[in-house]
Design a protein around this motif. Structure first.
Motif, PDB file in Angstrom:
ATOM      1  N   CYS A 121       0.832  -1.211   0.000  1.00  0.00           N
ATOM      2  CA  CYS A 121       0.000   0.000   0.000  1.00  0.00           C
ATOM      3  C   CYS A 121       0.865   1.258   0.000  1.00  0.00           C
ATOM      4  CB  CYS A 121      -0.922   0.006   1.216  1.00  0.00           C
ATOM      5  SG  CYS A 121      -2.205  -1.261   1.177  1.00  0.00           S
ATOM      6  N   LEU A 122       1.994   1.197   0.687  1.00  0.00           N
ATOM      7  CA  LEU A 122       2.910   2.336   0.718  1.00  0.00           C
ATOM      8  C   LEU A 122       3.565   2.566  -0.641  1.00  0.00           C
ATOM      9  CD1 LEU A 122       4.955   2.057   4.043  1.00  0.00           C
ATOM     10  CD2 LEU A 122       3.535   3.979   3.330  1.00  0.00           C
ATOM     11  N   LEU A 123       3.934   1.477  -1.284  1.00  0.00           N
ATOM     12  CA  LEU A 123       4.716   1.564  -2.515  1.00  0.00           C
ATOM     13  C   LEU A 123       3.873   1.898  -3.734  1.00  0.00           C
ATOM     14  CD1 LEU A 123       7.008  -1.510  -1.865  1.00  0.00           C
ATOM     15  CD2 LEU A 123       7.807   0.829  -2.183  1.00  0.00           C
ATOM     16  N   SER A 124       2.610   1.518  -3.725  1.00  0.00           N
ATOM     17  CA  SER A 124       1.789   1.710  -4.917  1.00  0.00           C
ATOM     18  C   SER A 124       0.348   2.006  -4.549  1.00  0.00           C
ATOM     19  CB  SER A 124       1.853   0.461  -5.805  1.00  0.00           C
ATOM     20  OG  SER A 124       0.955   0.563  -6.886  1.00  0.00           O
ATOM     21  N   LYS A 125      -0.144   3.132  -5.026  1.00  0.00           N
ATOM     22  CA  LYS A 125      -1.551   3.470  -4.802  1.00  0.00           C
ATOM     23  C   LYS A 125      -2.471   2.602  -5.648  1.00  0.00           C
ATOM     24  CE  LYS A 125      -1.021   8.299  -3.401  1.00  0.00           C
ATOM     25  NZ  LYS A 125      -1.418   9.694  -3.667  1.00  0.00           N
ATOM     26  N   ARG A 126      -1.904   2.003  -6.671  1.00  0.00           N
ATOM     27  CA  ARG A 126      -2.706   1.177  -7.580  1.00  0.00           C
ATOM     28  C   ARG A 126      -2.699  -0.292  -7.178  1.00  0.00           C
ATOM     29  NH1 ARG A 126      -0.299   5.257  -9.894  1.00  0.00           N
ATOM     30  NH2 ARG A 126      -1.455   6.642 -11.288  1.00  0.00           N
ATOM     31  N   LYS A 127      -2.254  -0.545  -5.956  1.00  0.00           N
ATOM     32  CA  LYS A 127      -2.287  -1.885  -5.371  1.00  0.00           C
ATOM     33  C   LYS A 127      -1.471  -2.906  -6.173  1.00  0.00           C
ATOM     34  CE  LYS A 127      -5.077  -0.460  -2.174  1.00  0.00           C
ATOM     35  NZ  LYS A 127      -6.444  -0.915  -2.052  1.00  0.00           N
ATOM     36  N   HIS A 128      -0.322  -2.478  -6.669  1.00  0.00           N
ATOM     37  CA  HIS A 128       0.578  -3.439  -7.307  1.00  0.00           C
ATOM     38  C   HIS A 128       1.334  -4.181  -6.207  1.00  0.00           C
ATOM     39  CE1 HIS A 128       3.553  -5.245  -9.902  1.00  0.00           C
ATOM     40  NE2 HIS A 128       4.512  -4.697  -9.181  1.00  0.00           N
ATOM     41  N   ASP A 129       1.251  -5.500  -6.211  1.00  0.00           N
ATOM     42  CA  ASP A 129       1.872  -6.288  -5.147  1.00  0.00           C
ATOM     43  C   ASP A 129       3.362  -6.479  -5.409  1.00  0.00           C
ATOM     44  OD1 ASP A 129      -0.410  -6.596  -3.620  1.00  0.00           O
ATOM     45  OD2 ASP A 129      -1.071  -8.361  -4.712  1.00  0.00           O
ATOM     46  N   ARG A 166      -8.381  -0.192  11.680  1.00  0.00           N
ATOM     47  CA  ARG A 166      -7.973   1.049  11.027  1.00  0.00           C
ATOM     48  C   ARG A 166      -8.350   1.041   9.552  1.00  0.00           C
ATOM     49  NH1 ARG A 166      -3.874   4.089  13.382  1.00  0.00           N
ATOM     50  NH2 ARG A 166      -4.319   5.531  11.677  1.00  0.00           N
ATOM     51  N   ASN A 167      -8.789   2.189   9.069  1.00  0.00           N
ATOM     52  CA  ASN A 167      -9.032   2.368   7.647  1.00  0.00           C
ATOM     53  C   ASN A 167      -7.695   2.315   6.905  1.00  0.00           C
ATOM     54  OD1 ASN A 167      -8.946   4.554   5.345  1.00  0.00           O
ATOM     55  ND2 ASN A 167     -11.062   3.822   5.447  1.00  0.00           N
ATOM     56  N   GLU A 168      -7.652   1.550   5.810  1.00  0.00           N
ATOM     57  CA  GLU A 168      -6.388   1.341   5.098  1.00  0.00           C
ATOM     58  C   GLU A 168      -5.776   2.643   4.597  1.00  0.00           C
ATOM     59  OE1 GLU A 168      -5.759  -0.307   0.843  1.00  0.00           O
ATOM     60  OE2 GLU A 168      -5.719  -2.076   2.143  1.00  0.00           O
ATOM     61  N   ALA A 169      -6.598   3.497   4.000  1.00  0.00           N
ATOM     62  CA  ALA A 169      -6.096   4.767   3.461  1.00  0.00           C
ATOM     63  C   ALA A 169      -5.574   5.668   4.576  1.00  0.00           C
ATOM     64  CB  ALA A 169      -7.201   5.473   2.674  1.00  0.00           C
ATOM     65  N   GLU A 170      -6.296   5.694   5.680  1.00  0.00           N
ATOM     66  CA  GLU A 170      -5.892   6.523   6.821  1.00  0.00           C
ATOM     67  C   GLU A 170      -4.583   6.026   7.419  1.00  0.00           C
ATOM     68  OE1 GLU A 170      -7.332   6.555  11.334  1.00  0.00           O
ATOM     69  OE2 GLU A 170      -8.917   7.184   9.956  1.00  0.00           O
ATOM     70  N   LEU A 171      -4.472   4.706   7.572  1.00  0.00           N
ATOM     71  CA  LEU A 171      -3.252   4.117   8.122  1.00  0.00           C
ATOM     72  C   LEU A 171      -2.059   4.375   7.209  1.00  0.00           C
ATOM     73  CD1 LEU A 171      -1.660   2.280  10.064  1.00  0.00           C
ATOM     74  CD2 LEU A 171      -2.479   0.318   8.714  1.00  0.00           C
ATOM     75  N   THR A 172      -2.263   4.195   5.913  1.00  0.00           N
ATOM     76  CA  THR A 172      -1.178   4.409   4.955  1.00  0.00           C
ATOM     77  C   THR A 172      -0.696   5.850   4.990  1.00  0.00           C
ATOM     78  OG1 THR A 172      -2.083   2.681   3.504  1.00  0.00           O
ATOM     79  CG2 THR A 172      -0.511   4.211   2.528  1.00  0.00           C
ATOM     80  N   GLN A 173      -1.638   6.781   5.094  1.00  0.00           N
ATOM     81  CA  GLN A 173      -1.265   8.194   5.146  1.00  0.00           C
ATOM     82  C   GLN A 173      -0.478   8.515   6.414  1.00  0.00           C
ATOM     83  OE1 GLN A 173      -1.568  10.583   2.757  1.00  0.00           O
ATOM     84  NE2 GLN A 173      -0.296  11.739   4.200  1.00  0.00           N
ATOM     85  N   LEU A 189       1.308   6.432   8.218  1.00  0.00           N
ATOM     86  CA  LEU A 189       2.611   5.776   8.126  1.00  0.00           C
ATOM     87  C   LEU A 189       3.532   6.531   7.169  1.00  0.00           C
ATOM     88  CD1 LEU A 189       4.270   3.404   9.091  1.00  0.00           C
ATOM     89  CD2 LEU A 189       3.234   1.989   7.310  1.00  0.00           C
ATOM     90  N   THR A 190       2.976   6.998   6.056  1.00  0.00           N
ATOM     91  CA  THR A 190       3.763   7.778   5.092  1.00  0.00           C
ATOM     92  C   THR A 190       4.300   9.052   5.729  1.00  0.00           C
ATOM     93  OG1 THR A 190       2.435   6.952   3.233  1.00  0.00           O
ATOM     94  CG2 THR A 190       3.697   8.966   2.868  1.00  0.00           C
ATOM     95  N   THR A 191       3.431   9.763   6.427  1.00  0.00           N
ATOM     96  CA  THR A 191       3.830  11.015   7.084  1.00  0.00           C
ATOM     97  C   THR A 191       4.922  10.769   8.118  1.00  0.00           C
ATOM     98  OG1 THR A 191       1.593  11.895   6.782  1.00  0.00           O
ATOM     99  CG2 THR A 191       2.992  12.986   8.412  1.00  0.00           C
ATOM    100  N   THR A 192       4.783   9.695   8.876  1.00  0.00           N
ATOM    101  CA  THR A 192       5.769   9.379   9.917  1.00  0.00           C
ATOM    102  C   THR A 192       7.113   9.009   9.308  1.00  0.00           C
ATOM    103  OG1 THR A 192       3.963   8.542  11.301  1.00  0.00           O
ATOM    104  CG2 THR A 192       6.200   7.996  11.971  1.00  0.00           C
ATOM    105  N   ILE A 193       7.091   8.205   8.254  1.00  0.00           N
ATOM    106  CA  ILE A 193       8.338   7.818   7.585  1.00  0.00           C
ATOM    107  C   ILE A 193       9.038   9.042   7.011  1.00  0.00           C
ATOM    108  CG2 ILE A 193       9.289   6.584   5.589  1.00  0.00           C
ATOM    109  CD1 ILE A 193       7.203   4.401   6.076  1.00  0.00           C
TER     110      ILE A 193
END
Length: 290
Positions: free
Chosen positions: A43-51, A170-177, A179-183
């Motif tokens: 989820c962090l690496l790709s918004k288009r859900k590329h695994d 946790r909502n996936e989008a909220e969690l990803t955001q 985590l992104t901000t913290t990183i």
């Protein structure tokens, strides 16, 4: 500052193994979590859900990591100059598969090379070994993000280089955001950056086998360097004509004449046989034999 359009067209091609980037390592301490570390990374690496990383919810996956246990996977995030990019610069993401306490050699390596470590864990885990691994990480100088599988929200009393983030419900989008901000914030405080070649030097010191040190790899590299040296001596515009003469002008002429030969196009008042004879004479003139 260059505009986004100018930055997009300003290419600077480099070998990825020689590019120094901050390294963000994800590990798991313990078992039986509801969250998937690899899925969070995707989820962090790709918004288009590329695994980029294989995880439990992928097709043909199973709960037992029989082949992936202890494997350290690497993936690079390279921004495209778009507003939607999660990160502004190239980052190296490393994923240690399996329980980190069972792979101490890999864990020691990641602790040395990483700019930031993200650990998936449970705060209610009473396993002494797990607690020791987490305690050592918490007390180290490396910035640390703890993803708590059994907590619902980010916990208070976080320090400048230590953050605990709850994952449950946790909502996936909220969690990803979050985590992104913290990183991004942690990496701004850390100037550490290593290339894959730098990591290889550290791995050698820690007793890992390096592919580039093996005889077959060395011989292949020497041959590749000979070929590259040859290519550097030739202009790109002349390279194909010189090294692949049958794919240059001669090939172009042959294709054109061969096409005419089979189509048997009449030109002017020529008969088919006259036209065919003319094509064959031209082929002989060019040194082309059918």
């Amino acid at each position: 500052k260059k505009s986004p359009k100018e930055e997009k067209t300003n290419y600077n091609n480099q070998q990825m193994c020689r590019v120094s980037t901050p390294i963000v390592s994800f590990i798991r301490v313990g078992d039986g979590f509801s969250a998937s570390k690899s899925q969070i990374m995707n989820c962090l690496l790709s918004k288009r859900k590329h695994d980029a990383f294989f995880h439990r919810h992928c097709r043909e996956s199973s709960k037992d990591c029989l082949l992936m246990e202890g494997v350290v996977e690497v993936c690079w995030f390279c921004p495209g100059g778009e507003d939607e990019d999660r990160f502004d610069n190239c980052l190296t993401f490393i994923n240690l598969h399996g329980d980190a306490k069972k792979h101490k050699k890999q864990l020691t390596f990641l602790q040395e090379v990483s700019s930031l470590i993200v650990v998936l864990m449970s705060i209610s885990d009473d396993n002494k070994e797990n607690q020791k691994v987490v305690r050592d990480l918490w007390q180290s100088s490396k910035p640390l993000i703890c993803l708590l599988d059994d907590k619902e929200r980010t916990m208070a009393n976080n320090s400048v280089q230590r953050v605990k983030i709850g994952l449950r419900n946790r909502n996936e989008a909220e969690l990803t955001q979050e985590l992104t901000t913290t990183i991004r914030r942690f990496l701004e405080l850390s100037g550490a950056a290593l290339s894959l070649e730098d990591c290889a030097q550290i791995a050698r010191k820690q007793g890992f086998l390096i592919d580039e040190d093996q005889r077959d790899c060395k011989e292949a590299k020497e041959k590749a360097e000979v070929l590259m040296a040859l290519l550097r001596e030739t202009k790109i515009s002349q390279m194909k004509e010189k090294l692949l003469p049958l794919q240059g002008e001669l090939w172009h002429r042959w294709c054109k004449k061969d096409k005419e030969f089979y189509h048997l196009r009449e030109k002017g008042n020529q008969s088919i046989e006259q036209h065919k004879s003319k094509i064959e004479r031209k082929n002989k003139l060019y040194g082309i034999n059918r």
